[in-house]
Design a protein around this motif. Structure first.
Motif, PDB file in Angstrom:
ATOM      1  N   ALA A 190      -8.748   5.861  65.443  1.00 14.89           N
ATOM      2  CA  ALA A 190      -8.254   4.799  64.797  1.00 14.89           C
ATOM      3  C   ALA A 190      -8.623   3.409  65.646  1.00 14.89           C
ATOM      4  N   PRO A 191      -8.974   2.360  64.984  1.00 18.44           N
ATOM      5  CA  PRO A 191      -8.864   2.165  63.450  1.00 18.44           C
ATOM      6  C   PRO A 191     -10.009   2.302  62.775  1.00 18.44           C
ATOM      7  N   GLY A 192     -11.187   3.007  63.294  1.00 14.81           N
ATOM      8  CA  GLY A 192     -12.408   3.278  62.489  1.00 14.81           C
ATOM      9  C   GLY A 192     -13.574   3.605  63.389  1.00 14.81           C
ATOM     10  N   LEU A 193     -14.528   4.168  63.006  1.00 11.34           N
ATOM     11  CA  LEU A 193     -15.761   4.460  63.671  1.00 11.34           C
ATOM     12  C   LEU A 193     -17.063   4.102  62.987  1.00 11.34           C
ATOM     13  N   ILE A 194     -17.906   3.590  63.777  1.00 12.10           N
ATOM     14  CA  ILE A 194     -19.394   3.056  63.269  1.00 12.10           C
ATOM     15  C   ILE A 194     -20.140   4.370  63.860  1.00 12.10           C
ATOM     16  N   ALA A 195     -20.811   5.533  63.181  1.00  7.02           N
ATOM     17  CA  ALA A 195     -21.524   6.419  63.667  1.00  7.02           C
ATOM     18  C   ALA A 195     -22.974   6.442  63.353  1.00  7.02           C
ATOM     19  N   ASP A 196     -23.701   5.961  64.528  1.00  7.80           N
ATOM     20  CA  ASP A 196     -25.039   5.810  64.620  1.00  7.80           C
ATOM     21  C   ASP A 196     -25.817   6.924  64.690  1.00  7.80           C
ATOM     22  N   GLY A 197     -26.819   7.418  63.819  1.00  6.65           N
ATOM     23  CA  GLY A 197     -27.789   8.678  63.996  1.00  6.65           C
ATOM     24  C   GLY A 197     -27.783   9.444  62.646  1.00  6.65           C
ATOM     25  N   ARG A 198     -28.805  10.293  63.123  1.00  2.44           N
ATOM     26  CA  ARG A 198     -29.340  11.086  62.088  1.00  2.44           C
ATOM     27  C   ARG A 198     -28.484  11.987  60.990  1.00  2.44           C
ATOM     28  N   ASP A 199     -27.571  12.796  61.522  1.00  2.00           N
ATOM     29  CA  ASP A 199     -26.858  13.572  60.284  1.00  2.00           C
ATOM     30  C   ASP A 199     -25.379  13.048  60.396  1.00  2.00           C
ATOM     31  N   MET A 200     -25.243  11.791  60.762  1.00  2.00           N
ATOM     32  CA  MET A 200     -23.848  11.340  60.544  1.00  2.00           C
ATOM     33  C   MET A 200     -23.099  11.616  59.277  1.00  2.00           C
ATOM     34  N   GLY A 201     -23.699  11.018  58.343  1.00  2.00           N
ATOM     35  CA  GLY A 201     -23.140  11.418  56.755  1.00  2.00           C
ATOM     36  C   GLY A 201     -23.298  12.508  56.117  1.00  2.00           C
ATOM     37  N   SER A 202     -24.219  13.317  56.611  1.00  2.00           N
ATOM     38  CA  SER A 202     -24.482  14.676  55.908  1.00  2.00           C
ATOM     39  C   SER A 202     -23.977  15.707  56.776  1.00  2.00           C
ATOM     40  N   VAL A 203     -23.899  15.904  57.951  1.00  2.00           N
ATOM     41  CA  VAL A 203     -23.414  16.890  58.678  1.00  2.00           C
ATOM     42  C   VAL A 203     -21.986  16.571  59.612  1.00  2.00           C
ATOM     43  N   VAL A 204     -21.932  15.586  60.284  1.00  2.00           N
ATOM     44  CA  VAL A 204     -21.014  15.470  61.302  1.00  2.00           C
ATOM     45  C   VAL A 204     -19.716  14.726  60.636  1.00  2.00           C
ATOM     46  N   PHE A 205     -19.988  13.835  59.770  1.00  2.00           N
ATOM     47  CA  PHE A 205     -18.762  13.092  59.042  1.00  2.00           C
ATOM     48  C   PHE A 205     -19.096  12.984  57.580  1.00  2.00           C
ATOM     49  N   PRO A 206     -19.206  14.364  56.729  1.00  2.00           N
ATOM     50  CA  PRO A 206     -19.576  14.314  55.583  1.00  2.00           C
ATOM     51  C   PRO A 206     -18.612  13.420  54.694  1.00  2.00           C
ATOM     52  N   GLU A 207     -17.267  13.206  55.150  1.00  2.46           N
ATOM     53  CA  GLU A 207     -16.600  12.475  54.353  1.00  2.46           C
ATOM     54  C   GLU A 207     -16.235  11.007  54.478  1.00  2.46           C
ATOM     55  N   SER A 208     -17.632  10.497  55.222  1.00  2.00           N
ATOM     56  CA  SER A 208     -17.668   9.206  55.600  1.00  2.00           C
ATOM     57  C   SER A 208     -17.715   8.063  54.268  1.00  2.00           C
ATOM     58  N   THR A 209     -16.795   7.129  54.282  1.00  2.00           N
ATOM     59  CA  THR A 209     -16.608   6.460  53.056  1.00  2.00           C
ATOM     60  C   THR A 209     -18.204   5.696  52.757  1.00  2.00           C
ATOM     61  N   LEU A 210     -18.619   5.266  53.652  1.00  2.00           N
ATOM     62  CA  LEU A 210     -20.019   4.480  53.525  1.00  2.00           C
ATOM     63  C   LEU A 210     -20.976   5.037  54.425  1.00  2.00           C
ATOM     64  N   LYS A 211     -22.176   5.199  53.717  1.00  2.00           N
ATOM     65  CA  LYS A 211     -23.290   5.786  54.389  1.00  2.00           C
ATOM     66  C   LYS A 211     -24.435   4.968  54.027  1.00  2.00           C
ATOM     67  N   VAL A 212     -25.172   4.347  55.185  1.00  2.00           N
ATOM     68  CA  VAL A 212     -26.018   3.242  55.256  1.00  2.00           C
ATOM     69  C   VAL A 212     -27.330   3.718  55.810  1.00  2.00           C
ATOM     70  N   PHE A 213     -28.471   3.856  55.112  1.00  2.00           N
ATOM     71  CA  PHE A 213     -29.790   4.142  55.640  1.00  2.00           C
ATOM     72  C   PHE A 213     -30.682   2.784  55.670  1.00  2.00           C
ATOM     73  N   LEU A 214     -30.836   2.593  56.908  1.00  2.00           N
ATOM     74  CA  LEU A 214     -31.844   1.340  57.083  1.00  2.00           C
ATOM     75  C   LEU A 214     -33.111   1.777  57.358  1.00  2.00           C
ATOM     76  N   THR A 215     -34.229   0.873  56.652  1.00  2.00           N
ATOM     77  CA  THR A 215     -35.545   1.073  56.895  1.00  2.00           C
ATOM     78  C   THR A 215     -36.279  -0.229  57.390  1.00  2.00           C
TER      79      THR A 215
END
Ligand code: DC
Length: 229
Positions: free
Chosen positions: A123-148
């Motif tokens: 708490a209060p929250g986490l910014i997870a920077d990296g490859r499989d953050m949204g798909s594997v490590v934190f699949p329940e993350s509310t917002l997934k951003v892919f920067l190009t």
């Protein structure tokens, strides 16, 4: 555990600005930050220092499980310690990045780092920077951003970043390495570099880091992620 803590997953290729944007978001929201690339860089560096071959999966797992690492931030300056030694600069070199890309392709290493990464969700929250953050490590993350960003602009950004840190590189070498690393990261069978199905893609070509951060903060608001904080 992680379900109660909101997580924003930020992914994208080298030089897409995800590190800068993640740090900026963590600061603006006052949330914790997980620089997962640094963990992969640390595994590779610790392995080299212990004389473990980057081809030795079991040896790498042992390194991933036992290495003592510490992340700290004083103002804008972040510091990363490995076995009580400051390795902040050593981790940022292109060689360290190439090594990390290699150990990141080993499934056992990814599995070994899973719990360590989940431990960053506080708490209060986490910014997870990296490859499989949204798909594997934190699949329940509310917002997934892919920067190009266009490859030439990404090479330029990395070039400036490294020069500012006093690391001497040529732009041509950097461009070649970026394309090479993209290809390896995108084509590997485990945790390939590509946007998660439910990720919002943001092309940052021609945008400043501040403009990108503002856009993501708008999405954070829309998702109701900071309600009440
Ligand atoms: O984000 P970075 O440049 O510090 O990452 C270095 C390498 O580590 C990247 O080329 C692939 C690997 N990596 C990974 O496999 N999984 C992650 N979550 C983060 C990085």
């Amino acid at each position: 555990m992680t379900a109660q803590v909101p997580v924003i997953a930020i992914d994208g290729p080298t030089g897409s600005g995800k590190g800068t944007v993640s740090r900026g978001l963590a600061r603006r929201l006052n949330w914790h930050l997980l620089d997962s690339g640094a963990l992969y860089r640390l595994v590779a560096l610790a392995a080299r220092r212990r004389g473990v071959s980057l081809e030795d999966a079991a040896g790498l797992v042992s390194v991933a499980e036992t290495m003592a690492v510490e992340f700290s931030a004083a103002g804008d300056e972040e510091q990363i310690m490995l076995e009580s030694q400051d390795v902040t600069l050593a981790l940022r070199t292109e060689d360290a990045g190439m090594d990390a890309s290699q150990v990141g392709a080993v499934p056992e290493v990814r599995a070994a780092l899973l719990e360590r990464q989940r431990g960053f969700a506080r708490a209060p929250g986490l910014i997870a920077d990296g490859r499989d953050m949204g798909s594997v490590v934190f699949p329940e993350s509310t917002l997934k951003v892919f920067l190009t960003a266009a490859p030439e602009e990404r090479a330029e950004r990395r070039y400036k970043q490294l020069r500012e840190k006093g690391i001497d590189v040529s732009l041509a070498t950097l461009s070649r390495e970026i394309v090479e690393r993209d290809q390896r990261d995108a084509n590997r069978s485990i945790a390939p570099l590509r946007p998660a199905a439910d990720a919002r893609v943001l092309d940052s070509t021609g945008l400043t880091a501040e403009q990108v951060i503002e856009t993501v903060l708008r999405w954070v608001d829309e998702a109701g992620l900071t309600a009440g904080s």
